[in-house]
Design a protein around this motif. Structure first.
Motif, PDB file in Angstrom:
ATOM      1  N   GLY A  40      -5.823  19.186   3.225  1.00 65.50           N
ATOM      2  CA  GLY A  40      -6.916  18.971   4.308  1.00 65.50           C
ATOM      3  C   GLY A  40      -6.453  17.841   5.562  1.00 65.50           C
ATOM      4  N   GLY A  41      -5.721  17.039   5.277  1.00 69.99           N
ATOM      5  CA  GLY A  41      -4.919  16.074   5.721  1.00 69.99           C
ATOM      6  C   GLY A  41      -4.918  15.141   6.053  1.00 69.99           C
ATOM      7  N   GLY A  42      -6.252  14.479   5.623  1.00 70.55           N
ATOM      8  CA  GLY A  42      -6.751  13.633   5.561  1.00 70.55           C
ATOM      9  C   GLY A  42      -6.025  12.082   5.308  1.00 70.55           C
ATOM     10  N   VAL A  43      -6.539  11.451   4.434  1.00 73.43           N
ATOM     11  CA  VAL A  43      -5.765  10.295   3.680  1.00 73.43           C
ATOM     12  C   VAL A  43      -6.040   9.828   2.692  1.00 73.43           C
ATOM     13  CG1 VAL A  43      -4.107   8.033   4.585  1.00 73.43           C
ATOM     14  CG2 VAL A  43      -4.404   9.589   5.499  1.00 73.43           C
ATOM     15  N   LYS A  44      -5.352   9.366   1.196  1.00 74.95           N
ATOM     16  CA  LYS A  44      -5.767   8.663   0.681  1.00 74.95           C
ATOM     17  C   LYS A  44      -5.070   7.394   0.750  1.00 74.95           C
ATOM     18  CE  LYS A  44      -7.379  12.095  -2.564  1.00 74.95           C
ATOM     19  NZ  LYS A  44      -7.230  12.553  -3.919  1.00 74.95           N
ATOM     20  N   ILE A  45      -5.571   6.093  -0.084  1.00 70.75           N
ATOM     21  CA  ILE A  45      -4.419   4.983   0.337  1.00 70.75           C
ATOM     22  C   ILE A  45      -4.651   3.940  -1.354  1.00 70.75           C
ATOM     23  CG2 ILE A  45      -4.861   2.672   0.861  1.00 70.75           C
ATOM     24  CD1 ILE A  45      -5.595   3.318   3.404  1.00 70.75           C
ATOM     25  N   ALA A  46      -3.736   4.153  -1.858  1.00 72.92           N
ATOM     26  CA  ALA A  46      -3.034   3.506  -3.182  1.00 72.92           C
ATOM     27  C   ALA A  46      -2.746   2.113  -3.278  1.00 72.92           C
ATOM     28  CB  ALA A  46      -2.455   4.476  -3.779  1.00 72.92           C
ATOM     29  N   LEU A  47      -3.272   1.192  -3.597  1.00 72.14           N
ATOM     30  CA  LEU A  47      -3.123  -0.516  -3.960  1.00 72.14           C
ATOM     31  C   LEU A  47      -1.382  -0.088  -5.497  1.00 72.14           C
ATOM     32  CD1 LEU A  47      -3.262  -2.763  -2.575  1.00 72.14           C
ATOM     33  CD2 LEU A  47      -5.090  -2.768  -4.153  1.00 72.14           C
ATOM     34  N   ALA A  48      -0.835  -0.764  -4.053  1.00 73.73           N
ATOM     35  CA  ALA A  48       1.093  -0.325  -5.370  1.00 73.73           C
ATOM     36  C   ALA A  48       0.350  -2.540  -6.285  1.00 73.73           C
ATOM     37  CB  ALA A  48       1.945  -0.660  -4.730  1.00 73.73           C
ATOM     38  N   LEU A  87       0.459  -1.484  -0.027  1.00 76.40           N
ATOM     39  CA  LEU A  87       0.020   0.176   0.098  1.00 76.40           C
ATOM     40  C   LEU A  87       1.024   1.015   0.598  1.00 76.40           C
ATOM     41  CD1 LEU A  87      -2.399  -0.988   2.311  1.00 76.40           C
ATOM     42  CD2 LEU A  87      -2.852  -0.550   0.472  1.00 76.40           C
ATOM     43  N   ARG A  88       0.886   2.209  -0.626  1.00 75.94           N
ATOM     44  CA  ARG A  88       1.196   3.823  -0.308  1.00 75.94           C
ATOM     45  C   ARG A  88       0.169   4.799  -0.633  1.00 75.94           C
ATOM     46  NH1 ARG A  88       3.920   3.570  -5.782  1.00 75.94           N
ATOM     47  NH2 ARG A  88       5.775   2.394  -5.420  1.00 75.94           N
ATOM     48  N   VAL A  89       0.162   5.232   0.961  1.00 78.24           N
ATOM     49  CA  VAL A  89      -0.327   5.931   1.610  1.00 78.24           C
ATOM     50  C   VAL A  89       0.333   7.457   1.075  1.00 78.24           C
ATOM     51  CG1 VAL A  89      -0.739   7.217   4.736  1.00 78.24           C
ATOM     52  CG2 VAL A  89      -0.424   5.248   3.471  1.00 78.24           C
ATOM     53  N   LYS A  90      -0.834   8.536   0.978  1.00 76.94           N
ATOM     54  CA  LYS A  90      -0.570   9.657  -0.186  1.00 76.94           C
ATOM     55  C   LYS A  90      -1.320  11.105   1.125  1.00 76.94           C
ATOM     56  CE  LYS A  90      -0.996   8.412  -3.791  1.00 76.94           C
ATOM     57  NZ  LYS A  90      -2.291   8.766  -5.253  1.00 76.94           N
ATOM     58  N   ARG A  91      -0.626  11.705   1.671  1.00 76.18           N
ATOM     59  CA  ARG A  91      -1.534  12.378   2.411  1.00 76.18           C
ATOM     60  C   ARG A  91      -2.678  13.533   1.363  1.00 76.18           C
ATOM     61  NH1 ARG A  91      -1.793  17.681   3.438  1.00 76.18           N
ATOM     62  NH2 ARG A  91      -2.519  18.659   5.332  1.00 76.18           N
ATOM     63  N   ALA A  92      -3.663  13.705   1.241  1.00 76.13           N
ATOM     64  CA  ALA A  92      -4.511  14.942   0.681  1.00 76.13           C
ATOM     65  C   ALA A  92      -4.758  16.107   1.707  1.00 76.13           C
ATOM     66  CB  ALA A  92      -5.892  14.003   0.706  1.00 76.13           C
TER      67      ALA A  92
END
Length: 127
Positions: free
Chosen positions: A50-58, A43-48
Motif C-alpha cells: 500500500g506504499g506505507g513505510v516500516k522502520i526496522a532497527l538494525a 535504521l532500515r526503511v522498508k516499503r510496505a
C-alpha cells in the motif's frame, strides 16, 4: 534470500494433497530478518504493501526501560547483551530480539518490543 509465505504447496487438513492452481505472487513474499545489535543507531526503511513505510532497527545503544516500582520509563544506555532465549546462535552474535535480557545502566532488563520490526527497543526492569 526471499522467503515465500504462500501455502499452495502444503497439504490439506485432511491430509490430502493440494495442487497449485497458480504461480507465486509478489504479495506472498517475505523479507529477510533485520538482526538488531548494539552499536551506533542504524535504521532500515522498508516499503510496505500500500506504499506505507516500516522502520526496522538494525543497531542502537539506547533503550526505553520501564521501572515497575517507580511506574516510570526512561531512556538508558545498553551496556551488553546477557542472554537471548530465542537462540544460542543469536546470543553468540549479540542479536537483541524480544525476550532477550540486556544489561543497562539501571540494571537487568527484559526486551518487550520487537526491535527488528518495531524500530524501537522497549524493556522492563528485572529484579
Amino acid at each position: 534470500m526471499t522467503q515465500w509465505h504462500g501455502d499452495l504447496h502444503k497439504r490439506k487438513k485432511t491430509g490430502g494433497r493440494r495442487r497449485p492452481y497458480r504461480k507465486k505472487r509478489k504479495y506472498e513474499r517475505g523479507g529477510d530478518p533485520v538482526y538488531m545489535t548494539i552499536g551506533e543507531r542504524k535504521l532500515r526503511v522498508k516499503r510496505a504493501k500500500g506504499g506505507g513505510v516500516k522502520i526496522a532497527l538494525a543497531a542502537d545503544i539506547y533503550a526505553n526501560v520501564f521501572d515497575p516500582e517507580k511506574k516510570a520509563a526512561q531512556k538508558v544506555k545498553i551496556l551488553r547483551l546477557l542472554s537471548n532465549p530465542a537462540s544460542r546462535d543469536l546470543e553468540r552474535r549479540g542479536v537483541i530480539t524480544k525476550g532477550a535480557i540486556i544489561e543497562t545502566e539501571l540494571g537487568k532488563a527484559k526486551v518487550t518490543s520487537r526491535p527488528g520490526q518495531d524500530g524501537v527497543i522497549n524493556a522492563i526492569l528485572v529484579k
